[in-house]
Design a protein around this motif. Sequence first.
Motif, PDB file in Angstrom:
ATOM      1  N   LYS A   1      43.237  36.926  30.985  1.00  0.00           N
ATOM      2  CA  LYS A   1      42.219  36.106  30.310  1.00  0.00           C
ATOM      3  C   LYS A   1      41.118  35.734  31.293  1.00  0.00           C
ATOM      4  O   LYS A   1      39.927  35.769  30.968  1.00  0.00           O
TER       5      LYS A   1
ATOM      6  N   GLY B   1      37.199  36.684  31.134  1.00  0.00           N
ATOM      7  CA  GLY B   1      36.168  35.645  31.265  1.00  0.00           C
ATOM      8  C   GLY B   1      35.153  36.021  32.333  1.00  0.00           C
ATOM      9  O   GLY B   1      33.931  35.889  32.141  1.00  0.00           O
TER      10      GLY B   1
ATOM     11  N   ALA C   1      41.374  26.079  30.213  1.00  0.00           N
ATOM     12  CA  ALA C   1      39.911  26.234  30.207  1.00  0.00           C
ATOM     13  C   ALA C   1      39.441  27.279  31.218  1.00  0.00           C
ATOM     14  O   ALA C   1      38.252  27.608  31.264  1.00  0.00           O
TER      15      ALA C   1
ATOM     16  N   TYR D   1      37.043  30.210  30.326  1.00  0.00           N
ATOM     17  CA  TYR D   1      35.684  29.781  29.988  1.00  0.00           C
ATOM     18  C   TYR D   1      34.953  29.263  31.227  1.00  0.00           C
ATOM     19  O   TYR D   1      33.764  29.489  31.411  1.00  0.00           O
TER      20      TYR D   1
ATOM     21  N   PHE E   1      33.841  32.204  33.246  1.00  0.00           N
ATOM     22  CA  PHE E   1      32.720  32.832  32.526  1.00  0.00           C
ATOM     23  C   PHE E   1      31.412  32.134  32.942  1.00  0.00           C
ATOM     24  O   PHE E   1      30.437  32.781  33.346  1.00  0.00           O
ATOM     25  N   ALA E   2      31.413  30.814  32.863  1.00  0.00           N
ATOM     26  CA  ALA E   2      30.201  30.052  33.183  1.00  0.00           C
ATOM     27  C   ALA E   2      29.818  30.220  34.656  1.00  0.00           C
ATOM     28  O   ALA E   2      28.639  30.421  34.988  1.00  0.00           O
TER      29      ALA E   2
END
Length: 421
Positions: free
Chosen positions: A9, A13, A208, A211, A214-215
Amino acid sequence: MKKLALHLKILIGMLFGVLFGLALSFINGGGDFISDYIKPFGTIFINLLKLIAIPLILASLIKGVSDLKDIAKLSQMGGRTILIYVSTTLTAVMIGLILVNSIQPGKSISVETREELVEAYATDADQKREAAAKQQEAGPLKALVDIVPSNIFAAASNNRNMLQIIFFALFFGIGMILLPEETGKPVKAFFDSFNAIILKLIDLIMLAAPYGVFALLAALVVEAPSLELFQALALYAITLLLGLAAMIMVYALLVKIFTKRNPSSFFKGIAPAQLLAFSTSSSAATLPVTMECVEENLGVDKEVSSFVLPIGATINMDGTSVYQGVAAVFIAQAFGLDLSLSAQLGIIFTATLASIGTAAVPSAGIVMLVIVLAQAGIPEAGLALIFAIDRPLDMCRTVVNVTGDAAVSMMVGKSIGKLKD
Ligand code: ASP
């Protein structure tokens, strides 16, 4: 997404983060959008990880030491941990020096490129130099004095004081061991439960992670400097990456020889921590996840991991050590300086100390590099040469830093019978 393993995951991301960053950098205002509306989520994610670092060290180390129940065990584990950490660090600096002397990446930098780079990054380099000057002004035993806090609450108010927290937790744990078990019981029960809560929080934060990364990666892509500068530094980057890869092989060998484990299961177990180290560039921020991976996936007993890993995150930085050797000699080569053997031996010494003193946060390595350069008589302006490419390399060296800590925790665990089969 639910059934996928965490590291997958996180990987997805990261990938989407890079693609999203690339896509938006072609759109007018896309970069600003990412900086204003995406990057803050990455920052929140890192803050959550950092938030948990000091309570985690306190709880897990006090619990870990008090579980040991006797001082002899503690000093046996401590001795081994430090010995292995120093040995891997020395190996790392030497690998870096051998590679940079054989490949000689600095010789390929033309005078024009050198001047261009020095000019483009002069202010950034100055800032790092100032930070390093502050560190250097202190006396020779300052590092030792700094380990002992004069106020535990003040120490706990800054994540950079991890060694002070470690000191307090060890000291407190020793006090507990020395008392009759009955007397320490309520406090021990408190820390056991505190520790369990913190571990639960880590689980929550990790939900989290995909995500968050990703950011972080989307923001890195839009904020990266121009490609041309990267190209000029390609050989330097390759040399360093080879050194980092060599260290990963060293860990695979160590794990195989000392714990008889298959290196691939080691790498699989530690993958979530590696990916997070890559995304955050901070061994300290990664620490909670490193601990979880090492305990749950690799079978290292909590007694060992809670002692070896926080110390490792602060003093054992093999990726940073390779980097300091490679970067120092690269800069010397770029400036046309030939370093004598004794200057290079000096680099081994100062780079080892510098990596121990490097804080486990992004870009800390380049601050400490100033000290290595100064000792070896290499122009500090050379920092500007490697600035353009430092962040991606920081991400890679942090992966090695974290992997090294995990490998050593397995070795120490095995050596005292605290590694599950
Ligand atoms: N970012 C690295 C770490 O946290 C330190 C460094 O800059 O080399 O492990």
